[in-house]
Design an enzyme around this catalytic site. Structure first.
Site, PDB file in Angstrom:
ATOM      1  N   MET A  77      -2.541   5.706  -0.431  1.00 59.08           N
ATOM      2  CA  MET A  77      -3.958   5.349  -0.529  1.00 59.08           C
ATOM      3  C   MET A  77      -4.167   3.881  -0.147  1.00 59.08           C
ATOM      4  SD  MET A  77      -6.010   7.807  -1.269  1.00 59.08           S
ATOM      5  CE  MET A  77      -5.132   9.040  -0.312  1.00 59.08           C
ATOM      6  N   HIS A  78      -3.891   3.588   1.142  1.00 61.81           N
ATOM      7  CA  HIS A  78      -3.988   2.218   1.635  1.00 61.81           C
ATOM      8  C   HIS A  78      -5.374   1.619   1.391  1.00 61.81           C
ATOM      9  CE1 HIS A  78      -0.367   3.274   3.984  1.00 61.81           C
ATOM     10  NE2 HIS A  78      -1.028   4.338   4.396  1.00 61.81           N
ATOM     11  N   ASP A  79      -6.411   2.320   1.860  1.00 65.73           N
ATOM     12  CA  ASP A  79      -7.756   1.732   1.914  1.00 65.73           C
ATOM     13  C   ASP A  79      -8.472   1.679   0.567  1.00 65.73           C
ATOM     14  OD1 ASP A  79      -7.179   1.437   4.575  1.00 65.73           O
ATOM     15  OD2 ASP A  79      -8.393   3.124   5.242  1.00 65.73           O
TER      16      ASP A  79
ATOM     17  N   THR B 166       0.811  -1.220   0.000  1.00 61.11           N
ATOM     18  CA  THR B 166       0.000   0.000   0.000  1.00 61.11           C
ATOM     19  C   THR B 166       0.844   1.269   0.000  1.00 61.11           C
ATOM     20  OG1 THR B 166      -0.265   0.063   2.417  1.00 61.11           O
ATOM     21  CG2 THR B 166      -1.919  -1.174   1.153  1.00 61.11           C
TER      22      THR B 166
END
Length: 342
Positions: A261-263, A194
């Site tokens: 922008m992990h999620d 991520t």
């Protein structure tokens, strides 16, 4: 899909991505304490559903804190309310009458094969497993944003935020999913992958163009906390104000004027696992280490003599993800808030 979120900035983009994806049917959303407290997470989630023009979707409040330790939140990363510089009206939507854990269990029983997506600490899912131990066999797939394996942590030198907040819950989840059949092992999007998903101001400009929003704005370091977007499209206005806080945070730690922008990436993987290459491993969570507590440890070689309980994402093409994000969310924002004729 059943979502479990601690709605801060990147969770909110994940929600917009899913609302913009016609193949995603959101059955319910569990609010978990993490980036901010549970009540604020729930409020943020309801407000995002309003902004995103969503129909009726159940949002259930979870536990007020982790299973065994005090709650730690991260307003320095996500802003005082969890949404960066953005401010959204309080939603008139009502919270569910059932707990997040009960919602998890009952939705999974009612919709066997549903996809689970966790973008926050795993507290609610751990509690749901206590109510329904069959969850690993009921869910069609579980995608977890969390952990760090062959990569530095973002909270301590070795651990990632979501696992750090509630390591006991994370261990319960990984232990429980050892019972999942191989084709239903959790797919883990850890920092290793991520932190390669770097949003930059140019991505916001492309989103504005895709949405037909004006002016096309390029946030920059040094604009100050008082600056606010003047974008004509409310979704873009929200995104610029929310993500600019995230840019400022990363810039303050010399990581560049960018935002991981992990999620949203985990949400995209939940819909299309082909976005990543994976490698199976046995994952456990360290609970006793003096300086390594909450570290996720992967046994890649079978040294523990235990079967793999996770598929860990090890490769992707960030450009493909961002093209998909911009196309979907931009077009969705344009449909929700069309520009009046000139």
């Amino acid at each position: 899909m059943i979502l479990d979120v601690d709605t801060g900035i990147d969770d909110s983009l994940a929600l917009l991505y899913l609302l913009a994806s016609p193949e995603a049917q959101i059955l319910g959303i569990a609010a978990t304490a993490g980036n901010v407290g549970t009540a604020q997470v729930a409020a943020n989630t309801l407000a995002m559903l309003d902004l995103g023009g969503a129909g009726e979707i159940e949002v259930a409040a979870g536990a007020d804190g982790p299973l065994a330790i005090p709650l730690r939140t991260t307003e320095d990363t996500h802003g005082p309310q969890g949404l960066g510089y953005a401010e959204l009206p309080v939603s008139a939507r009502a919270l569910s009458g059932r707990s997040a854990a009960r919602m998890w269990a009952e939705l999974a029983r009612a919709h066997p094969g549903a996809i689970g997506l966790c973008t926050g600490p795993l507290t609610n899912l751990a509690l749901a497993l206590r109510l329904e131990p069959e969850l690993p066999r009921l869910l069609g797939r579980l995608v977890i944003m969390g952990g760090a394996f062959q990569h530095p942590g973002n909270t301590t030198p070795t651990n990632e935020w979501n696992i750090h907040v509630d390591p006991e819950a994370a261990k319960e989840v990984f232990d429980a999913f050892s019972a999942a059949p191989p084709q239903r092992r959790p797919l883990v999007c850890a920092l290793d992958i991520t932190e390669t998903i770097e949003m930059r101001p140019a991505h916001l400009a492309r989103l504005a163009e895709a949405a037909g929003s004006a002016p096309v704005e390029l946030p920059a370091a040094g604009q100050g906390a008082a600056w606010r977007s003047a974008a004509s499209n409310p979704v873009l206005r929200y995104l610029v104000d929310a993500v600019r806080f995230y840019f400022d945070f990363h810039h303050g730690y010399d990581l560049g004027y960018l935002a991981h922008m992990h999620d949203p990436f985990a949400a995209a993987v939940a819909l299309d696992p082909a976005l990543v290459t994976t490698r199976p491993a046995t994952v456990d969570v360290e609970l006793a280490g003096t300086i390594t507590r909450a570290t996720t440890v992967a046994d890649w070689a079978g040294m523990w003599g235990r079967q793999p309980n996770a598929d860990i994402a090890v490769g992707t093409d960030p450009a493909v993800f961002f093209d998909r994000l911009i196309t979907r969310v931009g077009a969705y924002a344009r449909r929700l808030y069309p520009e009046p004729p000139a």
